[in-house]
Design a protein around this motif. Sequence first.
Motif, PDB file in Angstrom:
ATOM      1  N   GLY A   1       0.868  -1.199  -0.181  1.00 17.85           N
ATOM      2  CA  GLY A   1       0.077   0.045  -0.030  1.00 17.85           C
ATOM      3  C   GLY A   1       0.860   1.402  -0.027  1.00 17.85           C
ATOM      4  O   GLY A   1       2.014   1.195  -0.173  1.00 17.85           O
ATOM      5  N   TYR A   2       0.033   2.293   0.131  1.00 18.44           N
ATOM      6  CA  TYR A   2       0.861   3.865   0.025  1.00 18.44           C
ATOM      7  C   TYR A   2       0.000   4.627   0.748  1.00 18.44           C
ATOM      8  O   TYR A   2      -1.306   4.717   0.799  1.00 18.44           O
ATOM      9  CB  TYR A   2       0.914   3.997  -1.540  1.00 18.44           C
ATOM     10  N   GLY A   3       0.586   5.748   1.540  1.00 18.79           N
ATOM     11  CA  GLY A   3      -0.159   6.484   2.362  1.00 18.79           C
ATOM     12  C   GLY A   3       0.749   7.110   3.537  1.00 18.79           C
ATOM     13  O   GLY A   3       0.774   8.387   3.884  1.00 18.79           O
TER      14      GLY A   3
ATOM     15  N   HIS B   1       4.399   2.525   5.416  1.00 20.06           N
ATOM     16  CA  HIS B   1       4.495   1.924   3.844  1.00 20.06           C
ATOM     17  C   HIS B   1       5.796   1.924   3.160  1.00 20.06           C
ATOM     18  O   HIS B   1       5.991   1.231   2.188  1.00 20.06           O
ATOM     19  CB  HIS B   1       3.274   2.455   3.159  1.00 20.06           C
ATOM     20  N   LEU B   2       6.451   3.086   3.323  1.00 16.27           N
ATOM     21  CA  LEU B   2       7.621   3.613   2.671  1.00 16.27           C
ATOM     22  C   LEU B   2       8.865   2.749   3.071  1.00 16.27           C
ATOM     23  O   LEU B   2       9.957   2.495   2.409  1.00 16.27           O
ATOM     24  CB  LEU B   2       7.937   5.034   2.878  1.00 16.27           C
TER      25      LEU B   2
ATOM     26  N   VAL C   1      10.413  -0.830 -10.747  1.00 20.05           N
ATOM     27  CA  VAL C   1       9.481  -1.967 -11.495  1.00 20.05           C
ATOM     28  C   VAL C   1       9.054  -2.815 -10.385  1.00 20.05           C
ATOM     29  O   VAL C   1       7.937  -3.261 -10.233  1.00 20.05           O
ATOM     30  CB  VAL C   1       9.931  -2.175 -12.723  1.00 20.05           C
ATOM     31  N   VAL C   2      10.040  -3.553  -9.972  1.00 21.27           N
ATOM     32  CA  VAL C   2       9.987  -4.778  -9.267  1.00 21.27           C
ATOM     33  C   VAL C   2       9.683  -4.730  -7.863  1.00 21.27           C
ATOM     34  O   VAL C   2       8.508  -5.065  -7.475  1.00 21.27           O
ATOM     35  CB  VAL C   2      11.308  -5.560  -9.092  1.00 21.27           C
ATOM     36  N   THR C   3      10.128  -3.214  -7.368  1.00 23.48           N
ATOM     37  CA  THR C   3       9.543  -2.913  -6.035  1.00 23.48           C
ATOM     38  C   THR C   3       8.234  -2.656  -5.829  1.00 23.48           C
ATOM     39  O   THR C   3       7.362  -3.101  -5.000  1.00 23.48           O
ATOM     40  CB  THR C   3      10.497  -1.879  -5.386  1.00 23.48           C
ATOM     41  N   GLU C   4       7.643  -1.828  -6.854  1.00 23.75           N
ATOM     42  CA  GLU C   4       6.304  -1.367  -6.694  1.00 23.75           C
ATOM     43  C   GLU C   4       5.494  -2.666  -7.146  1.00 23.75           C
ATOM     44  O   GLU C   4       4.175  -2.485  -6.398  1.00 23.75           O
ATOM     45  CB  GLU C   4       6.190  -0.170  -7.983  1.00 23.75           C
ATOM     46  N   MET C   5       5.518  -3.430  -7.727  1.00 27.44           N
ATOM     47  CA  MET C   5       4.809  -4.780  -8.184  1.00 27.44           C
ATOM     48  C   MET C   5       4.648  -5.634  -6.941  1.00 27.44           C
ATOM     49  O   MET C   5       3.683  -5.932  -6.189  1.00 27.44           O
ATOM     50  CB  MET C   5       5.341  -5.678  -9.320  1.00 27.44           C
ATOM     51  N   VAL C   6       5.985  -5.707  -6.016  1.00 28.13           N
ATOM     52  CA  VAL C   6       5.989  -6.630  -5.013  1.00 28.13           C
ATOM     53  C   VAL C   6       5.071  -6.034  -3.986  1.00 28.13           C
ATOM     54  O   VAL C   6       4.202  -6.669  -3.333  1.00 28.13           O
ATOM     55  CB  VAL C   6       7.451  -6.860  -4.467  1.00 28.13           C
TER      56      VAL C   6
ATOM     57  N   SER D   1       3.021  -3.437  -4.122  1.00 23.07           N
ATOM     58  CA  SER D   1       1.390  -2.613  -4.777  1.00 23.07           C
ATOM     59  C   SER D   1       1.902  -1.170  -4.396  1.00 23.07           C
ATOM     60  O   SER D   1       0.860  -0.540  -4.003  1.00 23.07           O
ATOM     61  CB  SER D   1       0.436  -3.151  -3.934  1.00 23.07           C
ATOM     62  N   TRP D   2       2.938  -0.628  -4.747  1.00 23.44           N
ATOM     63  CA  TRP D   2       3.246   0.891  -4.859  1.00 23.44           C
ATOM     64  C   TRP D   2       2.579   1.385  -6.050  1.00 23.44           C
ATOM     65  O   TRP D   2       3.008   1.275  -7.168  1.00 23.44           O
ATOM     66  CB  TRP D   2       4.876   1.144  -4.450  1.00 23.44           C
ATOM     67  N   PRO D   3       1.892   2.503  -5.808  1.00 26.47           N
ATOM     68  CA  PRO D   3       1.191   3.221  -7.010  1.00 26.47           C
ATOM     69  C   PRO D   3       2.074   4.135  -7.744  1.00 26.47           C
ATOM     70  O   PRO D   3       1.834   5.063  -7.660  1.00 26.47           O
ATOM     71  CB  PRO D   3      -0.185   3.763  -6.395  1.00 26.47           C
ATOM     72  N   GLY D   4       3.151   3.688  -8.297  1.00 30.52           N
ATOM     73  CA  GLY D   4       4.170   4.595  -9.055  1.00 30.52           C
ATOM     74  C   GLY D   4       4.000   4.460 -10.772  1.00 30.52           C
ATOM     75  O   GLY D   4       3.051   3.574 -11.038  1.00 30.52           O
ATOM     76  N   VAL D   5       4.737   5.078 -11.252  1.00 26.06           N
ATOM     77  CA  VAL D   5       5.100   5.166 -12.761  1.00 26.06           C
ATOM     78  C   VAL D   5       5.377   3.663 -13.069  1.00 26.06           C
ATOM     79  O   VAL D   5       4.888   3.514 -14.089  1.00 26.06           O
ATOM     80  CB  VAL D   5       5.875   6.198 -13.150  1.00 26.06           C
TER      81      VAL D   5
END
Length: 302
Positions: A160-162, A166-167, A241-246, A248-252
């Motif tokens: 998640g993100y917020g 989460h970071l 790319v890998v980190t955001e997919m693992v 679920s980080w809503p990035g580019v």
Amino acid sequence: MRRLGQVVTICLGISFISFVLLHLTGDPVTVMLPLDAPEEEIALFRHKMGFDRPILVQYLTFLKNAARGDFGTSLFLERPATSLVLERFPASLLLVSCGFSVAMMIAIPLGIISALKNHTFIDNLCTSVAVMGQAMPLFWFALMMMIVFCIWLGWLPVSGYGTWKHLILPSVSMGVWMAPQTMRLTRSGMLDILSQDYVRTARAKGLSRRKVVVKHAFRNALIPVVTLVGMQFGFLVGAAVVTEMVFSWPGVASLLLNAIRTYDFPVVQASLVMLALFIISVNWAVDVIVTIIDPRIRDKRR
């Protein structure tokens, strides 16, 4: 002006290569329309979207619109591709910046300590940590941290993100992945600088160990490290790319990957060009920082 010309040339090259490769991957019409769609409907839709024109004409049309900041409308979300990318960009920038900060906090102190304690147990321990960090796949390390800190201990959220919680895991995963190479370069640079005559002269003049290390040795050893960091930013964006997919980080990066899966050409083009501009800007900033660290480089260029 020379740097600006390089930026324009690189962006044109990236946009052209990605545009051609995207059109070679498949026809988005077959993805967007039902499998049993009649030929007349397919032909009408292809003409409406402009996919029936020659690829060079399509690229020139795309280039003319992109010069105004218009990368087209998402084929699936039916929203401007530029706004979609700009919405996700702050999250990616936050993740990359925190991952970079974690990497520097790990790599530089370990590199300096390892050089000062050369051929000791501490040096061997720091080198072993660097090798382990470089050998671990990013996705595996991220999953292991998720299992330990989220599932077993329950200290941090899984995804998640917020909030700042989460970071932590995504940034630490990227930082540990990036740190080993920087740490090894810092160590080798410090070892080389510490053996120079001017460092021995500074010690002979009675300067404190801290001043000799920080002011004389580390500043000169920092030049190749800063250059490497600029080069690693491209790899860091790839690691996002890998980190955001693992996580679920809503990035580019996750937006780009989903757009590639669905043949969403406008979103892919907008994402690639904006990420390229970001990496180019970072490398330009690195060039400026290097000239500030060592004025001799600036004088030589003049």
